[in-house]
Design a protein around this motif. Structure first.
Motif, short mmCIF file in Angstrom:
data_model
loop_
_atom_site.label_atom_id
_atom_site.label_comp_id
_atom_site.label_asym_id
_atom_site.label_seq_id
_atom_site.Cartn_x
_atom_site.Cartn_y
_atom_site.Cartn_z
N VAL A 104 -2.45 -2.63 -2.50
CA VAL A 104 -2.87 -1.36 -3.05
C VAL A 104 -1.64 -0.47 -3.22
CG1 VAL A 104 -5.22 -1.44 -2.14
CG2 VAL A 104 -3.41 -0.41 -0.77
N GLN A 105 -1.68 0.39 -4.22
CA GLN A 105 -0.50 1.19 -4.57
C GLN A 105 -0.53 2.53 -3.86
OE1 GLN A 105 -1.89 0.85 -8.56
NE2 GLN A 105 -0.30 -0.60 -9.16
N ILE A 106 0.57 2.88 -3.22
CA ILE A 106 0.55 4.08 -2.38
C ILE A 106 0.39 5.35 -3.20
CG2 ILE A 106 1.91 2.90 -0.62
CD1 ILE A 106 4.29 4.60 -1.39
N SER A 107 0.77 5.33 -4.47
CA SER A 107 0.62 6.53 -5.29
C SER A 107 -0.82 6.77 -5.74
CB SER A 107 1.53 6.45 -6.51
OG SER A 107 2.89 6.43 -6.14
N ALA A 108 -1.69 5.79 -5.52
CA ALA A 108 -3.08 5.92 -5.97
C ALA A 108 -3.91 6.78 -5.03
CB ALA A 108 -3.72 4.53 -6.08
N ARG A 109 -3.47 6.91 -3.78
CA ARG A 109 -4.26 7.63 -2.77
C ARG A 109 -3.33 8.33 -1.81
NH1 ARG A 109 -5.31 2.63 -3.63
NH2 ARG A 109 -7.36 2.00 -4.46
N THR A 110 -3.79 9.41 -1.25
CA THR A 110 -3.03 10.00 -0.15
C THR A 110 -3.07 9.04 1.04
OG1 THR A 110 -4.94 11.11 0.84
CG2 THR A 110 -3.72 12.31 -0.90
N PRO A 111 -2.13 9.11 1.94
CA PRO A 111 -2.17 8.21 3.09
C PRO A 111 -3.42 8.39 3.95
CG PRO A 111 -0.41 9.85 3.31
CD PRO A 111 -0.90 9.93 1.92
N ALA A 112 -3.93 9.61 4.06
CA ALA A 112 -5.15 9.82 4.84
C ALA A 112 -6.34 9.13 4.18
CB ALA A 112 -5.42 11.31 5.00
N ALA A 113 -6.43 9.21 2.85
CA ALA A 113 -7.52 8.54 2.14
C ALA A 113 -7.40 7.03 2.29
CB ALA A 113 -7.51 8.93 0.67
N CYS A 114 -6.19 6.52 2.22
CA CYS A 114 -5.98 5.08 2.37
C CYS A 114 -6.37 4.64 3.78
CB CYS A 114 -4.52 4.75 2.10
SG CYS A 114 -4.15 2.99 2.09
N ALA A 115 -6.03 5.42 4.78
CA ALA A 115 -6.41 5.10 6.15
C ALA A 115 -7.93 5.09 6.32
CB ALA A 115 -5.77 6.09 7.12
N MET A 116 -8.63 5.98 5.62
CA MET A 116 -10.09 5.99 5.67
C MET A 116 -10.66 4.70 5.10
SD MET A 116 -10.67 9.95 4.45
CE MET A 116 -12.44 9.80 4.18
N HIS A 117 -10.11 4.23 3.97
CA HIS A 117 -10.53 2.94 3.42
C HIS A 117 -10.32 1.84 4.45
CE1 HIS A 117 -11.44 3.87 -0.76
NE2 HIS A 117 -10.32 4.55 -0.88
N ALA A 118 -9.15 1.83 5.06
CA ALA A 118 -8.79 0.76 5.99
C ALA A 118 -9.69 0.74 7.21
CB ALA A 118 -7.32 0.90 6.40
N LEU A 119 -9.90 1.90 7.83
CA LEU A 119 -10.72 1.92 9.04
C LEU A 119 -12.17 1.58 8.72
CD1 LEU A 119 -12.71 4.60 9.72
CD2 LEU A 119 -10.48 5.73 9.78
N THR A 120 -12.63 1.96 7.53
CA THR A 120 -14.00 1.64 7.13
C THR A 120 -14.18 0.14 6.96
OG1 THR A 120 -14.21 3.77 6.00
CG2 THR A 120 -15.80 2.07 5.42
N LEU A 121 -13.28 -0.49 6.20
CA LEU A 121 -13.39 -1.93 5.97
C LEU A 121 -13.17 -2.72 7.26
CD1 LEU A 121 -11.76 -2.63 2.49
CD2 LEU A 121 -13.98 -3.42 3.30
N ASP A 122 -12.34 -2.22 8.14
CA ASP A 122 -12.11 -2.92 9.40
C ASP A 122 -13.37 -2.92 10.25
OD1 ASP A 122 -10.10 -4.42 10.77
OD2 ASP A 122 -9.97 -2.81 12.26
#
Length: 350
Positions: free
Chosen positions: A64-82
C-alpha cells in the motif's frame, strides 16, 4: 522457502476467480496471500473480502502507498484486519513514485526516506497504544497545527485495542538508501523485482541498516520477500513471452524521466543497453517494439520458468541469496497445486 500468492492490483476490472485461487493457495500450503494497489483498486478491501473465507493463510499488502492515507488511517486498517484475521495480517508499505504521489494523490514526493521513517513511527505508536499519539515531525504532525487549523486537535489513542502491537511491517524499496532504511526500521523487505546476481549487494544494503543503533531486527529475524513469477512447464517460451509486456511497462512507463526505480534495478543487474532501448521505444509510443526488446535473460533473472528440476534449482538459488518468501501470481488453481507439489508446501498446510 515459503510461497505467497500475489493477487496484485486490478486492471480495468476485478480479476475473475480470485476466491478459488485463495482457497487453492491455502489448500496447497502457501504461506500467505498478498494484494497491491496502484491508482485503481485499493489493497485492503480485496484482502478483507477474499481473506474472510480463509482460516490459516497469512494476509498481507505488497504494497500500500503511504501517500494514499495518513499513518493513523493506515494503522486503523492494519489493526482492523489483524483482528478480523486472528493475527494473520502483515502490513507492506511503499512510497510509490513522483508521478503517482504528486499526480494522483496530490502529495509532495520529496524526502521519501524521511517521510517513510516518520510514517512507520506513527503507525507503530498507534499499534502500541501506550499513550495518545503525537508527532512533531514535519510530514505528519499530530495534532495538526498548520494552515487552517482551529487549534482544537487532541492527541488520541485508538478506541480499539490492537490485537498485536508488534504487527509485522514490511517496506517495499529498491534503492540502496531506502533498502538500508528498511533494514533499520522494518520487519522485512518486499522487493518488487529481485535479481539473485545482486544478492550480495542487497545484503550489504540491508546490513547497513540492520547494523544501525536501535535497528528493529537481526538478519536472522528479518524477512526478504520478493515478487517472482513461477511457472512449472516443459515449454519455456510462452511463459517467458507472457511476462515481457508487464516488464516493458515497468521499465519504460512506470517512472518519471530520470527517476525510474524499476529501470535502475535492471541497470544494476547488467541490463543497461536493454533498459535504454525499452525506455526510448516506450517513450516513442512503440510499445510492441519495447516488449520485443525485453531479453529472455532479463525475464529469467526476476522469474522462474521451466520444468520441476529447473524450478527447484532456481528457488534454491534465491534462498541461498537470502530470500525467505517468493510471491507468485498463479492464474489457476491447477498452477497453484502444481507449484505446491514441486516445492513441497502441501505437507505444511495442516
Amino acid at each position: 522457502m515459503r510461497l505467497g500468492l500475489q493477487l496484485g492490483y486490478w486492471g480495468a476490472a476485478p480479476p475473475e476467480g480470485a476466491p478459488a485461487l485463495v482457497a487453492a493457495a491455502e489448500e496447497a500450503g502457501f504461506d500467505a496471500v498478498y494484494t497491491a494497489e496502484a491508482w485503481g483498486s485499493d489493497a485492503f478491501t480485496p484482502l478483507a473480502w477474499w481473506g474472510a473465507s480463509t482460516r490459516r493463510i497469512g494476509l498481507g499488502t505488497a504494497v500500500v502507498q503511504i501517500s494514499a492515507r495518513t499513518p493513523a488511517a493506515c494503522a486503523m486498517h492494519a489493526l482492523t484486519l489483524d483482528h478480523l484475521s486472528g493475527g494473520r495480517f502483515s502490513l507492506g508499505l511503499g512510497v510509490s513514485g513522483p508521478q503517482v504521489v504528486e499526480g494522483w494523490y496530490g502529495q509532495p514526493f520529496a524526502k521519501p526516506l524521511a517521510r517513510t521513517r516518520e510514517y512507520v513511527r506513527v503507525v507503530r505508536d498507534v499499534l502500541a497504544r501506550q499513550a495518545p499519539v503525537t508527532n512533531d515531525g514535519p510530514h505528519y504532525p499530530l495534532p495538526y497545527s498548520g494552515e487552517g487549523a482551529l487549534g482544537l486537535g487532541k492527541p488520541l489513542k485508538p478506541i480499539t485495542h490492537p490485537l498485536r502491537a508488534d504487527l509485522p511491517i514490511l517496506l517495499g524499496s529498491e534503492g540502496p538508501k531506502n533498502v538500508a532504511l528498511t533494514g533499520e526500521i522494518a520487519d522485512g523487505w518486499i522487493a518488487v523485482f529481485y535479481s539473485p546476481r545482486l544478492g550480495g549487494t542487497y545484503e550489504e544494503w540491508l546490513g547497513e541498516g540492520l547494523a544501525r543503533p536501535g535497528a528493529r531486527r537481526t538478519r536472522d529475524e528479518f524477512e526478504v520477500v520478493t515478487n517472482c513469477q513461477i511457472i512449472v512447464t516443459d515449454d519455456r517460451r510462452p511463459g517467458l513471452d507472457a511476462q515481457k509486456p508487464a516488464l516493458a511497462h515497468y521499465i519504460g512507463g512506470m517512472g518519471a524521466p530520470g527517476m525510474n526505480f524499476h529501470a535502475d534495478l535492471f541497470v544494476r543487474a547488467g541490463f543497461k543497453e536493454a533498459v535504454d532501448d525499452i525506455t526510448s521505444l516506450f517513450a516513442a509510443g512503440r510499445r510492441a517494439e519495447a516488449v520485443a526488446a525485453v531479453p529472455d535473460e532479463m525475464v529469467d533473472e526476476i522469474s522462474i520458468v521451466g520444468d520441476a528440476d529447473h524450478v527447484r534449482r532456481e528457488i534454491a538459488r534465491r534462498e541461498a541469496a537470502g530470500v525467505t518468501m517468493l510471491l507468485t501470481g498463479c492464474r489457476t488453481a491447477a498452477e497453484i497445486h502444481a507449484l505446491g507439489a514441486v516445492v513441497g508446501t502441501a505437507e505444511l498446510s495442516l
